[in-house]
Scaffold this motif. Structure first.
Motif, PDB file in Angstrom:
ATOM      1  N   ALA A  61       0.709  -0.650  -0.576  1.00 38.86           N
ATOM      2  CA  ALA A  61      -0.249  -0.334  -0.039  1.00 38.86           C
ATOM      3  C   ALA A  61       0.632   1.170   0.101  1.00 38.86           C
ATOM      4  O   ALA A  61       1.110   2.320  -0.242  1.00 38.86           O
ATOM      5  CB  ALA A  61      -0.916  -0.169   1.250  1.00 38.86           C
ATOM      6  N   ALA A  62       1.684   1.201   0.051  1.00 36.14           N
ATOM      7  CA  ALA A  62       2.686   2.559   0.309  1.00 36.14           C
ATOM      8  C   ALA A  62       3.593   2.618  -0.538  1.00 36.14           C
ATOM      9  O   ALA A  62       3.865   3.792  -1.142  1.00 36.14           O
ATOM     10  CB  ALA A  62       4.516   1.988   1.596  1.00 36.14           C
ATOM     11  N   TYR A  63       2.763   1.861  -1.422  1.00 36.80           N
ATOM     12  CA  TYR A  63       4.239   2.325  -2.656  1.00 36.80           C
ATOM     13  C   TYR A  63       3.274   3.520  -4.358  1.00 36.80           C
ATOM     14  O   TYR A  63       1.820   3.264  -4.427  1.00 36.80           O
ATOM     15  CB  TYR A  63       4.089   1.053  -3.679  1.00 36.80           C
ATOM     16  CG  TYR A  63       4.111   1.456  -5.239  1.00 36.80           C
ATOM     17  CD1 TYR A  63       6.122   1.458  -5.666  1.00 36.80           C
ATOM     18  CD2 TYR A  63       3.392   0.915  -6.183  1.00 36.80           C
ATOM     19  CE1 TYR A  63       6.045   1.497  -7.018  1.00 36.80           C
ATOM     20  CE2 TYR A  63       4.072   2.357  -7.978  1.00 36.80           C
ATOM     21  CZ  TYR A  63       5.280   1.468  -8.053  1.00 36.80           C
ATOM     22  OH  TYR A  63       6.090   1.600  -9.234  1.00 36.80           O
ATOM     23  N   ILE A  64       3.866   3.715  -4.895  1.00 34.93           N
ATOM     24  CA  ILE A  64       3.116   5.120  -5.731  1.00 34.93           C
ATOM     25  C   ILE A  64       3.671   4.894  -7.082  1.00 34.93           C
ATOM     26  O   ILE A  64       4.692   5.315  -7.765  1.00 34.93           O
ATOM     27  CB  ILE A  64       3.901   6.779  -5.057  1.00 34.93           C
ATOM     28  CG1 ILE A  64       3.272   7.202  -3.907  1.00 34.93           C
ATOM     29  CG2 ILE A  64       2.782   7.629  -5.733  1.00 34.93           C
ATOM     30  CD1 ILE A  64       1.386   6.913  -2.915  1.00 34.93           C
ATOM     31  N   ALA A  65       2.361   4.774  -7.384  1.00 34.56           N
ATOM     32  CA  ALA A  65       2.105   4.515  -9.158  1.00 34.56           C
ATOM     33  C   ALA A  65       3.065   5.821  -9.836  1.00 34.56           C
ATOM     34  O   ALA A  65       3.272   7.164  -8.979  1.00 34.56           O
ATOM     35  CB  ALA A  65       1.243   4.826  -9.939  1.00 34.56           C
ATOM     36  N   PRO A  66       3.294   5.657 -10.653  1.00 33.28           N
ATOM     37  CA  PRO A  66       4.281   6.915 -10.980  1.00 33.28           C
ATOM     38  C   PRO A  66       3.726   7.918 -11.687  1.00 33.28           C
ATOM     39  O   PRO A  66       3.836   9.142 -12.012  1.00 33.28           O
ATOM     40  CB  PRO A  66       5.328   6.099 -13.012  1.00 33.28           C
ATOM     41  CG  PRO A  66       5.116   5.293 -12.599  1.00 33.28           C
ATOM     42  CD  PRO A  66       4.087   4.342 -11.033  1.00 33.28           C
ATOM     43  N   ASP A  67       1.927   7.787 -12.015  1.00 34.80           N
ATOM     44  CA  ASP A  67       1.504   8.827 -12.233  1.00 34.80           C
ATOM     45  C   ASP A  67       0.975   9.305 -11.284  1.00 34.80           C
ATOM     46  O   ASP A  67       0.091  10.450 -11.788  1.00 34.80           O
ATOM     47  CB  ASP A  67       0.746   8.388 -13.492  1.00 34.80           C
ATOM     48  CG  ASP A  67      -0.404   7.089 -13.048  1.00 34.80           C
ATOM     49  OD1 ASP A  67      -0.272   6.939 -11.640  1.00 34.80           O
ATOM     50  OD2 ASP A  67      -2.092   6.882 -13.830  1.00 34.80           O
ATOM     51  N   GLU A  68       1.454   9.230 -10.280  1.00 33.65           N
ATOM     52  CA  GLU A  68       0.638   9.542  -9.226  1.00 33.65           C
ATOM     53  C   GLU A  68       1.535  10.660  -8.104  1.00 33.65           C
ATOM     54  O   GLU A  68       1.664  11.054  -7.152  1.00 33.65           O
ATOM     55  CB  GLU A  68      -0.317   8.648  -8.579  1.00 33.65           C
ATOM     56  CG  GLU A  68      -1.266   7.780  -8.961  1.00 33.65           C
ATOM     57  CD  GLU A  68      -1.911   6.962  -7.970  1.00 33.65           C
ATOM     58  OE1 GLU A  68      -0.555   6.486  -7.098  1.00 33.65           O
ATOM     59  OE2 GLU A  68      -2.952   6.843  -7.886  1.00 33.65           O
ATOM     60  N   ARG A  69       2.528  10.310  -8.826  1.00 39.52           N
ATOM     61  CA  ARG A  69       4.217  11.070  -8.168  1.00 39.52           C
ATOM     62  C   ARG A  69       4.297  12.879  -7.998  1.00 39.52           C
ATOM     63  O   ARG A  69       4.332  13.505  -7.654  1.00 39.52           O
ATOM     64  CB  ARG A  69       5.626  10.392  -8.613  1.00 39.52           C
ATOM     65  CG  ARG A  69       5.126   9.374  -8.494  1.00 39.52           C
ATOM     66  CD  ARG A  69       6.731   8.476  -8.533  1.00 39.52           C
ATOM     67  NE  ARG A  69       6.492   7.163  -8.484  1.00 39.52           N
ATOM     68  CZ  ARG A  69       7.499   6.423  -9.415  1.00 39.52           C
ATOM     69  NH1 ARG A  69       8.431   6.874  -9.867  1.00 39.52           N
ATOM     70  NH2 ARG A  69       7.510   4.636  -8.810  1.00 39.52           N
ATOM     71  N   GLY A  70       3.725  13.917  -9.289  1.00 39.00           N
ATOM     72  CA  GLY A  70       4.329  14.727  -9.843  1.00 39.00           C
ATOM     73  C   GLY A  70       2.882  15.796  -9.305  1.00 39.00           C
ATOM     74  O   GLY A  70       2.115  15.270  -8.696  1.00 39.00           O
ATOM     75  N   ALA A  71       2.955  16.971  -9.309  1.00 45.28           N
ATOM     76  CA  ALA A  71       1.890  18.121  -8.664  1.00 45.28           C
ATOM     77  C   ALA A  71       2.307  19.043  -9.861  1.00 45.28           C
ATOM     78  O   ALA A  71       3.514  19.132 -10.829  1.00 45.28           O
ATOM     79  CB  ALA A  71       2.525  18.414  -7.717  1.00 45.28           C
ATOM     80  N   ALA A  72       1.612  20.458  -9.569  1.00 40.24           N
ATOM     81  CA  ALA A  72       1.584  21.301 -10.331  1.00 40.24           C
ATOM     82  C   ALA A  72       3.379  22.057 -10.020  1.00 40.24           C
ATOM     83  O   ALA A  72       3.098  22.263  -9.358  1.00 40.24           O
ATOM     84  CB  ALA A  72       0.268  22.451 -10.473  1.00 40.24           C
ATOM     85  N   ASP A  73       4.029  22.088 -11.308  1.00 37.50           N
ATOM     86  CA  ASP A  73       5.148  23.074 -10.474  1.00 37.50           C
ATOM     87  C   ASP A  73       4.586  24.882 -10.878  1.00 37.50           C
ATOM     88  O   ASP A  73       4.460  25.162 -11.776  1.00 37.50           O
ATOM     89  CB  ASP A  73       6.069  22.753 -11.802  1.00 37.50           C
ATOM     90  CG  ASP A  73       6.961  22.852 -11.287  1.00 37.50           C
ATOM     91  OD1 ASP A  73       8.122  23.647  -9.818  1.00 37.50           O
ATOM     92  OD2 ASP A  73       9.023  21.809 -11.594  1.00 37.50           O
ATOM     93  N   ARG A  74       5.282  25.022  -9.955  1.00 34.11           N
ATOM     94  CA  ARG A  74       5.033  26.310  -9.437  1.00 34.11           C
ATOM     95  C   ARG A  74       6.620  26.905  -9.830  1.00 34.11           C
ATOM     96  O   ARG A  74       6.562  28.762  -9.449  1.00 34.11           O
ATOM     97  CB  ARG A  74       4.359  26.709  -8.229  1.00 34.11           C
ATOM     98  CG  ARG A  74       3.493  26.257  -7.410  1.00 34.11           C
ATOM     99  CD  ARG A  74       3.293  26.108  -5.990  1.00 34.11           C
ATOM    100  NE  ARG A  74       2.221  25.483  -6.306  1.00 34.11           N
ATOM    101  CZ  ARG A  74       1.593  25.820  -4.644  1.00 34.11           C
ATOM    102  NH1 ARG A  74       2.340  25.554  -3.468  1.00 34.11           N
ATOM    103  NH2 ARG A  74       0.655  24.689  -4.214  1.00 34.11           N
ATOM    104  N   SER A  75       7.779  26.810 -10.082  1.00 30.65           N
ATOM    105  CA  SER A  75       8.838  27.178 -10.356  1.00 30.65           C
ATOM    106  C   SER A  75       8.587  28.415 -11.382  1.00 30.65           C
ATOM    107  O   SER A  75       9.308  29.168 -11.305  1.00 30.65           O
ATOM    108  CB  SER A  75       9.901  25.745 -11.123  1.00 30.65           C
ATOM    109  OG  SER A  75       9.936  24.805 -10.132  1.00 30.65           O
ATOM    110  N   ARG A  76       8.374  28.083 -12.314  1.00 32.49           N
ATOM    111  CA  ARG A  76       8.302  29.328 -13.114  1.00 32.49           C
ATOM    112  C   ARG A  76       7.766  30.847 -12.385  1.00 32.49           C
ATOM    113  O   ARG A  76       7.912  32.010 -12.737  1.00 32.49           O
ATOM    114  CB  ARG A  76       7.128  29.371 -14.651  1.00 32.49           C
ATOM    115  CG  ARG A  76       8.658  28.269 -14.933  1.00 32.49           C
ATOM    116  CD  ARG A  76       7.798  27.881 -17.101  1.00 32.49           C
ATOM    117  NE  ARG A  76       8.304  26.479 -17.332  1.00 32.49           N
ATOM    118  CZ  ARG A  76       9.332  26.514 -17.841  1.00 32.49           C
ATOM    119  NH1 ARG A  76      10.209  28.570 -18.033  1.00 32.49           N
ATOM    120  NH2 ARG A  76       9.781  25.811 -18.056  1.00 32.49           N
TER     121      ARG A  76
END
Length: 422
Positions: A61-76
Motif C-alpha cells: 500500500a505504500a507504493y506510489i505509481a508513476p502517474d501519481e508522483r507529480g504536482a503542478a510545478d510552480r517554479s516559473r
C-alpha cells in the motif's frame, strides 16, 4: 550504500586537525556516523518512525505509481526552493557562517530563493520523518533532499521520488563520474544524482603496525588479533568484507552474505575483532588501541592531518564506492527549480568549490583540473589527493555494491546485528 561521516572543510582541517562537525546528540568530541547516530541512541526512535520503517520494508500500500508522483510545478512563477541536507555538508564562509558562497551565487544568478535546512542527521530518522506524508500521497514541504544511496534505494523502490528531466541538466549528463552513473537500484540515475561520494576501505597506522596492508585478509593476521575493528552498520560493513572473500558485490547472493558472516563470527568468537564501531574507530586508531580498521575515506583525510602515519587503503581485491544523493520527493512544488540547482552543482567550477570545503570524493572529475590550476597551493594540492579524486589505479578497484532489497533486509539485519551486538 553508506554515506558521509562528518564533513569538515579543508580550511578548518588545516586550522584544527581535530575539528569535527557538530554532533546533534551532544558535544562534538568525535565524529559520529550520520547513519549510526540514532542506532546508538537505542530507543530514541519515535513510534511513528518505527512504523514508517516497517512500511518502508515493502508494504504494497505504500507504493506510489508513476502517474501519481507529480504536482503542478510552480517554479516559473514562484521563485523558491526548499532544500534539506545534512549538517556541515555545504561550503560556508569562514567569516560569516550564515553565508554559503556557492548557494548564494546560485540565488544571485537565478533569482531563486533557496530555503536551506540542515535537518538530516540520520537516514532512518529522516525516513520516519517524511514517510507518513509520502505514503499518504501528501506534500513533504521539501523540493530537494540528500540521503545515502542505500536509503535512496528504498525511496526509489517505493516510488516516492520523481524522475528528473535530464534535458534540463546538461552538466549532470556531461560531468557525472562514470563510476557513479548506474547503481543497481537506479539504472542510469533517473531518480538520483550524487551530491558527494566516498569509499569504504581500510585505515591503519603503518608505523605502529610495521608493515603494509594490501588485502582485506591482511586484517586477519596474527599480529592484529584484538587490534582490529569493523563497522557496526550492515549497509556500511558488508560490501568490503564480501570483496575480501572474492565476491563481485555488484551481484552478490544470500550465500555470499552468509559465508561472509560465518567468517566474521569465527573472528568475533576468537576475539580477533576488538569491537564493532560507528565513527568512534577514529578515536581508537588515533590512540593506538586499534592498528587497523574498516574506515571511510572522508574521515581519513581528517586523521592524516593530525597523524601522517595513518594510511587509507583500497584493497587489491577492491573497495566499495558509495554516494549520498539528491532526490526530488513526490508532489514537490518546485521541481524545475530543484533540477536547475542540481545541474548548477555539476558545473566543474562549482563542484570544485564544494569539494575543497567538504573533502569527500567529488562526483565531478572535471573539478580536479579547476583545483589543480589554482594559485593557492593548498587548493591545488587537493587535486592530487586520491581520496578526493581517485587516481586511475584506485578507480579500477572501486565498485558500487548491489543494495539489500526489502525482502532480504529483515533476515540479513538479524544475522548481522547478532554478530555486531546491536
Amino acid at each position: 550504500m553508506p554515506g558521509p561521516h562528518g564533513p569538515v572543510h579543508a580550511a578548518e582541517v588545516r586550522a584544527n586537525p581535530r575539528a569535527v562537525r557538530a554532533n546533534p546528540a551532544g558535544p562534538a568530541s568525535a565524529p559520529v556516523s550520520r547513519r549510526a547516530l540514532l542506532r546508538t541512541l537505542g530507543g530514541g526512535a519515535t513510534a511513528a518512525a518505527v512504523a514508517a520503517l516497517a512500511t518502508g520494508c515493502g508494504v504494497p500500500a505504500a507504493y506510489i505509481a508513476p502517474d501519481e508522483r507529480g504536482a503542478a510545478d510552480r517554479s516559473r512563477t514562484d521563485r523558491k526552493l526548499a532544500f534539506a541536507n545534512w549538517p556541515l555538508y555545504i561550503d560556508t564562509d569562514d567569516k560569516n557562517k550564515t553565508r554559503r558562497p556557492t548557494l548564494d551565487a546560485f540565488e544571485k544568478r537565478t533569482g531563486i530563493d533557496v530555503r536551506y535546512t540542515e535537518e538530516i542527521n540520520d537516514n532512518d530518522e529522516f525516513f520516519g520523518k517524511i514517510s507518513p506524508s509520502l505514503m499518504n500521497h501528501q506534500e513533504t514541504g521539501r523540493d530537494l533532499i540528500v540521503i545515502s544511496d542505500w536509503m535512496c534505494a528504498r525511496f526509489v523502490r517505493l516510488g516516492w521520488v520523481q524522475e528528473m528531466d535530464r534535458a534540463r541538466q546538461p552538466n549532470v549528463t556531461k560531468h557525472l563520474d562514470p563510476l557513479l552513473r548506474s547503481p543497481h537500484f537506479d539504472r542510469g540515475r533517473k531518480f538520483t544524482v550524487p551530491w558527494q561520494s566516498g569509499i569504504t576501505g581500510i585505515a591503519y597506522n603503518k608505523k605502529r603496525l610495521g608493515r603494509e596492508i594490501k588485502h582485506v585478509s591482511d586484517l586477519w593476521a596474527d599480529d592484529l588479533k584484538g587490534r582490529v575493528t569493523l563497522l557496526s552498520g550492515l549497509d556500511e560493513a558488508f560490501g568490503l568484507l564480501m570483496q575480501g572473500d572474492g565476491v563481485d558485490i555488484t551481484q552478490w547472493t544470500a550465500d555470499d552474505f552468509h559465508r561472509m558472516c560465518d567468517r566474521v563470527e569465527k573472528l568475533v568468537d576468537s576475539h580477533h575483532v576488538r569491537r564493532f564501531t560507528g565513527n568512534d574507530y577514529i578515536k581508537d586508531l588515533s590512540s593506538g588501541d586499534v592498528l587497523a580498521c574498516q574506515a571511510y575515506s572522508g574521515d581519513v583525510i581528517q586523521l592524516q592531518a593530525d597523524d601522517p602515519d595513518i594510511e587509507f587503503v583500497v584493497p587489491e581485491e577492491g573497495a566499495e564506492l558509495w554516494a549520498e544523493s539528491l532526490m526530488v520527493p513526490n508532489l514537490a512544488r518546485h521541481k524545475l527549480n530543484a533540477e536547475r540547482l542540481i545541474d548548477y552543482y555539476y558545473e566543474p567550477e562549482v563542484a570544485a568549490e564544494l569539494a575543497a570545503w567538504v573533502n569527500y570524493v567529488c562526483p565531478v572529475p572535471a573539478a580536479r583540473d579547476i583545483l589543480a590550476s589554482s594559485k593557492d597551493e593548498e587548493l591545488a594540492a587537493l587535486a592530487e589527493d586520491p581520496l578526493i579524486f581517485p587516481d586511475d589505479a584506485m578507480r579500477k578497484r572501486l565498485v558500487i555494491a548491489r543494495d539489500i532489497t526489502s525482502g532480504e533486509r529483515t533476515e540479513f539485519a538479524k544475522r548481522w546485528n547478532s554478530l555486531a551486538g546491536l
